[in-house]
Design an enzyme around this catalytic site. Structure first.
Site, short mmCIF file in Angstrom:
data_model
loop_
_atom_site.label_atom_id
_atom_site.label_comp_id
_atom_site.label_asym_id
_atom_site.label_seq_id
_atom_site.Cartn_x
_atom_site.Cartn_y
_atom_site.Cartn_z
N GLU A 63 28.52 50.64 45.99
CA GLU A 63 29.07 49.29 46.07
C GLU A 63 28.49 48.64 47.33
O GLU A 63 28.54 49.23 48.40
CB GLU A 63 30.60 49.36 46.14
CG GLU A 63 31.30 48.09 46.63
CD GLU A 63 30.98 46.83 45.80
OE1 GLU A 63 31.10 46.88 44.57
OE2 GLU A 63 30.58 45.81 46.42
N ASP B 83 32.59 42.66 33.79
CA ASP B 83 32.02 41.31 33.76
C ASP B 83 30.52 41.32 33.49
O ASP B 83 29.96 40.32 33.07
CB ASP B 83 32.28 40.60 35.10
CG ASP B 83 33.69 40.05 35.19
OD1 ASP B 83 34.50 40.33 34.29
OD2 ASP B 83 34.00 39.32 36.16
N TYR C 58 49.27 26.07 36.01
CA TYR C 58 48.08 25.27 35.75
C TYR C 58 48.41 23.83 36.11
O TYR C 58 49.38 23.27 35.59
CB TYR C 58 47.68 25.36 34.27
CG TYR C 58 47.28 26.76 33.86
CD1 TYR C 58 46.00 27.23 34.13
CD2 TYR C 58 48.17 27.60 33.21
CE1 TYR C 58 45.62 28.51 33.78
CE2 TYR C 58 47.79 28.89 32.84
CZ TYR C 58 46.51 29.32 33.13
OH TYR C 58 46.14 30.61 32.77
N GLY D 67 44.81 34.50 30.08
CA GLY D 67 45.16 35.63 29.22
C GLY D 67 45.11 36.93 30.00
O GLY D 67 45.67 37.94 29.57
N LEU E 45 22.07 48.66 45.15
CA LEU E 45 20.93 48.99 44.28
C LEU E 45 19.87 47.93 44.53
O LEU E 45 20.10 46.74 44.31
CB LEU E 45 21.35 48.95 42.80
CG LEU E 45 20.23 49.19 41.80
CD1 LEU E 45 19.84 50.67 41.76
CD2 LEU E 45 20.62 48.72 40.40
N GLN F 221 43.96 42.93 42.08
CA GLN F 221 42.74 43.73 42.23
C GLN F 221 42.63 44.31 43.64
O GLN F 221 42.17 45.43 43.83
CB GLN F 221 41.55 42.81 41.95
CG GLN F 221 40.32 43.52 41.53
CD GLN F 221 39.32 42.57 40.88
OE1 GLN F 221 39.71 41.62 40.22
NE2 GLN F 221 38.05 42.83 41.07
N LEU G 115 36.69 46.83 39.37
CA LEU G 115 37.61 47.55 38.47
C LEU G 115 36.86 48.37 37.43
O LEU G 115 37.24 49.50 37.13
CB LEU G 115 38.54 46.56 37.77
CG LEU G 115 39.55 45.85 38.69
CD1 LEU G 115 40.33 44.80 37.90
CD2 LEU G 115 40.50 46.86 39.33
C1 LIG Z 1 38.87 34.38 42.17
C2 LIG Z 1 38.98 35.22 40.93
C3 LIG Z 1 40.20 35.30 40.28
C4 LIG Z 1 40.33 36.04 39.12
N1 LIG Z 1 41.54 36.12 38.51
C5 LIG Z 1 41.66 36.87 37.39
C6 LIG Z 1 42.92 37.02 36.75
O1 LIG Z 1 43.94 36.47 37.20
N2 LIG Z 1 43.00 37.79 35.65
C7 LIG Z 1 41.89 38.44 35.15
O2 LIG Z 1 41.99 39.16 34.15
N3 LIG Z 1 40.68 38.32 35.72
C8 LIG Z 1 40.55 37.57 36.83
N4 LIG Z 1 39.36 37.47 37.42
C9 LIG Z 1 38.23 38.19 36.82
C10 LIG Z 1 38.28 39.64 37.22
O3 LIG Z 1 38.30 39.72 38.62
C11 LIG Z 1 37.06 40.34 36.65
O4 LIG Z 1 37.09 40.26 35.23
C12 LIG Z 1 37.01 41.82 37.05
O5 LIG Z 1 37.00 41.92 38.44
C13 LIG Z 1 35.76 42.46 36.52
O6 LIG Z 1 35.55 43.67 37.19
P1 LIG Z 1 34.10 44.23 37.36
O7 LIG Z 1 34.26 45.57 37.98
O8 LIG Z 1 33.37 44.14 36.09
O9 LIG Z 1 33.38 43.22 38.35
P2 LIG Z 1 33.62 42.95 39.89
O10 LIG Z 1 35.03 43.16 40.27
O11 LIG Z 1 33.01 41.62 40.15
O12 LIG Z 1 32.78 44.08 40.61
C14 LIG Z 1 31.36 44.08 40.59
C15 LIG Z 1 30.92 44.73 41.88
O13 LIG Z 1 29.53 45.03 41.82
C16 LIG Z 1 29.01 44.91 43.13
N5 LIG Z 1 27.55 44.76 43.03
C17 LIG Z 1 26.85 43.77 42.40
N6 LIG Z 1 25.54 44.01 42.52
C18 LIG Z 1 25.40 45.16 43.21
C19 LIG Z 1 24.27 45.92 43.65
N7 LIG Z 1 23.00 45.53 43.38
N8 LIG Z 1 24.47 47.04 44.35
C20 LIG Z 1 25.74 47.46 44.63
N9 LIG Z 1 26.84 46.79 44.24
C21 LIG Z 1 26.67 45.65 43.54
C22 LIG Z 1 29.70 43.67 43.67
O14 LIG Z 1 29.68 43.65 45.07
C23 LIG Z 1 31.11 43.83 43.10
O15 LIG Z 1 31.99 44.43 44.00
C24 LIG Z 1 39.20 36.72 38.58
C25 LIG Z 1 37.98 36.65 39.25
C26 LIG Z 1 37.86 35.90 40.42
C27 LIG Z 1 36.52 35.84 41.11
#
Ligand SMILES: Cc1cc2nc3c(=O)[nH]c(=O)nc-3n(C[C@H](O)[C@H](O)[C@H](O)COP(=O)(O)OP(=O)(O)OC[C@H]3O[C@@H](n4cnc5c(N)ncnc54)[C@H](O)[C@@H]3O)c2cc1C
Length: 495
Positions: A30, A285, A205, A294, A131, A107, A10
């Site tokens: 990605e 993240d 929960y 939340g 990367l 998502q 995201l």
């Molecule tokens: C099972 C689960 C349930 C969740 N439920 C909730 C919820 O209900 N509500 C909520 O707010 N949040 C929830 N979250 C958290 C939420 O998904 C994250 O906060 C959000 O996805 C963060 O987005 P992001 O883009 O920072 O990270 P991510 O969505 O984790 O994306 C990071 C991406 O980077 C890629 N990546 C990593 N290293 C490399 C590299 N070296 N080269 C290329 N690509 C790479 C990974 O493959 C990944 O696709 C949940 C998470 C999980 C795992």
């Protein structure tokens, strides 16, 4: 100038989409072949829908949401009860603060919408691409990329790198940036299943000694009849059917356990000690981890992109100085700390009674609407009012219009203030003489008394709003020279 966004979740997709919208489409890589196959984060808050509207995808997101219906959040022994606590039966009513609706897209469905729009706007998105390594030097970053389908590697030079690489964030790790917080609070595993549970929209929960670890969570997805279940156990349970029967409270249920890798997850609380290191900026993240209680994780990830993208776009297009990017840390990190602490508080209240009496837990932010609309981005690319006390949030129902806060939503005769924002810098004023002072600023002359009240200016005054809806500067009276100074100070911002 070029920007490499690492990670197609995201935060990365949002950064790429909004950068492309602002005329500076980046390269995004990605490592997975597709977007997420798990529902993961679910739900879009109204302030996030406002941002998505700027990119023109809000209607698609609304259309992808499951049909309206009750969405309950409960604490219970099982889905069928007994219910220990009704936490929420409907979304809070924020209609006085925003015209945007709530949405409830996972998502899994959200990411393809962002991919399509980012590509449509010209971003270069490459899946199956990893990367491998990077080196930051004075003039840029050398990045080594690997195509995971062919094994081919290439080296590329970029000016800036966005670390959107998720909770483990190899980039954050390599930079030696620590997470400050409580650390790992729990571990668990989960699966998706399908069953006829009467299309309930629920987040439950579970506190149940028959579940591995004695606790878990059951949540509906946006596919009718599909649910996710998770338990607080580090071992991979063998009998998911029995767990699902316990979690639902239906002993003869015949669920279909979906054949996807069973996710293992950690619940962690920690905010990166710095969000930027030279030309590298952390989002999502990679920048902060918090318990999911939340639902700010996915929402804040999208908003990180919204707040960082215009800065990257203006810097790479040569319209702002590189110092502007250093405002990412002082603007997003204090906010992240507030959000992560509030989710920790909810986590302790909803799922961890053992933590609930800890006197070191943060106090709740009141009113809760402040978390959505009232947090201020101070210490960054804004010109604070003289004597600003530096408080980090305010009650959005009593707007002050101070620099650093989200521009208040005010209904106008035709539309609203929010309709006027998002594509560039905007000056909201009651005074025609402000027109044409700075060609690049769009000027809107308004005469509604509610507008002057909410923005704390007189009809001769003006408020400068950034592309991310944050108030950059205001003047209570006519001050064209101050406007020019403020505009340059924001664009040439230095830490
Ligand atoms: C099972 C689960 C349930 C969740 N439920 C909730 C919820 O209900 N509500 C909520 O707010 N949040 C929830 N979250 C958290 C939420 O998904 C994250 O906060 C959000 O996805 C963060 O987005 P992001 O883009 O920072 O990270 P991510 O969505 O984790 O994306 C990071 C991406 O980077 C890629 N990546 C990593 N290293 C490399 C590299 N070296 N080269 C290329 N690509 C790479 C990974 O493959 C990944 O696709 C949940 C998470 C999980 C795992």
């Amino acid at each position: 100038m070029t920007v490499l966004v690492v990670g197609g979740g995201l935060s990365g997709l949002s950064t790429a989409m909004f950068m492309a919208l602002h005329g500076a489409p980046p390269l995004l890589i990605e490592r997975h072949p597709t977007t997420s196959v798990h529902p993961k984060a679910r739900g879009q808050f109204p302030h996030v829908m406002e941002a998505l509207r700027v990119a023109g995808v809000d209607e698609q997101v609304t259309a992808a949401s499951p049909p309206d219906g009750e969405f309950r959040i409960i604490r219970a022994v099982s889905l069928n009860g007994p219910v220990l606590q009704e936490i929420m039966t409907e979304s809070p009513d924020f209609s006085a603060l925003s015209q945007a609706p709530w949405a409830n897209v996972s998502q899994e469905r959200m990411e393809p919408i962002l991919v399509d729009r980012a590509r449509e706007l010209g971003a270069d998105l490459r899946f199956n691409t990893e990367l491998v390594s990077f080196e930051q030097h004075e003039n840029g970053i050398t990045a080594r990329l690997r195509n995971l389908a062919t094994g081919e590697e290439e080296e590329t030079e970029v000016d800036y790198l966005v670390a959107a690489d998720g909770h483990r964030s190899p980039i954050r790790e390599k930079l030696g940036i620590e997470l400050i917080g409580r650390g790992v609070l729990g571990e668990g595993t989960g699966t998706l299943f399908e069953a006829d549970l009467g299309h309930r929209q629920v987040l439950c929960y579970l506190l149940n000694s028959d579940l591995p670890g004695g606790a878990g969570v059951l949540v509906s997805t946006d596919v009718p009849g599909r649910y996710a279940v998770g338990v607080s156990s580090t071992d991979s349970p063998k009998d998911w059917v029995q767990i699902i029967r316990t979690a639902t409270g239906i002993p003869d249920l015949e669920p279909k356990v979906l054949d996807l890798p069973h996710g293992r997850s950690q619940t962690t609380h920690g905010v990166a000690e710095r969000f930027s290191e030279g030309r590298i900026h952390l989002v999502g993240d990679a920048a902060r981890l918090m318990p999911p209680t939340g639902a700010f994780g996915g929402n804040t990830a999208i908003m990180d992109g919204f707040h960082l993208a215009w800065k990257l776009a203006m810097v790479t297009r040569g319209e702002a100085g590189p110092g502007l990017l250093a405002s990412h840390d002082p603007e997003r990190r204090p906010y992240s700390k507030i959000i992560a602490d509030q989710q920790l508080l909810l986590f302790s209240q909803r799922g961890r009674p053992d933590l609930a009496d800890d006197p070191a837990l943060p106090k709740p932010v009141q009113p809760v609407s402040a978390l959505f609309f009232g947090c201020r981005q101070l210490g960054g690319a804004i010109i604070a009012d003289p004597g600003d006390p530096g408080d980090l949030w305010e009650d959005p129902a009593q707007p002050t219009g101070r620099p650093g806060v989200r521009a208040p939503y005010v209904k106008l005769r035709n539309g609203s203030t929010t309709d006027l924002l998002g594509r560039g810098f905007v000056l909201l004023t009651g005074y025609h003489a402000y027109r044409d002072i700075i060609a690049k600023i769009e000027v809107h002359v308004l005469d509604e008394p509610e507008f002057f009240r909410a923005y704390g200016i007189s009809p001769e005054g003006a408020t400068l709003v950034r592309p991310d809806f944050v108030i950059a500067w205001r003047s209570r009276g006519f001050a064209p020279e101050e406007l020019e100074k403020a505009w340059r100070a924001v664009l040439d911002w230095q830490a």
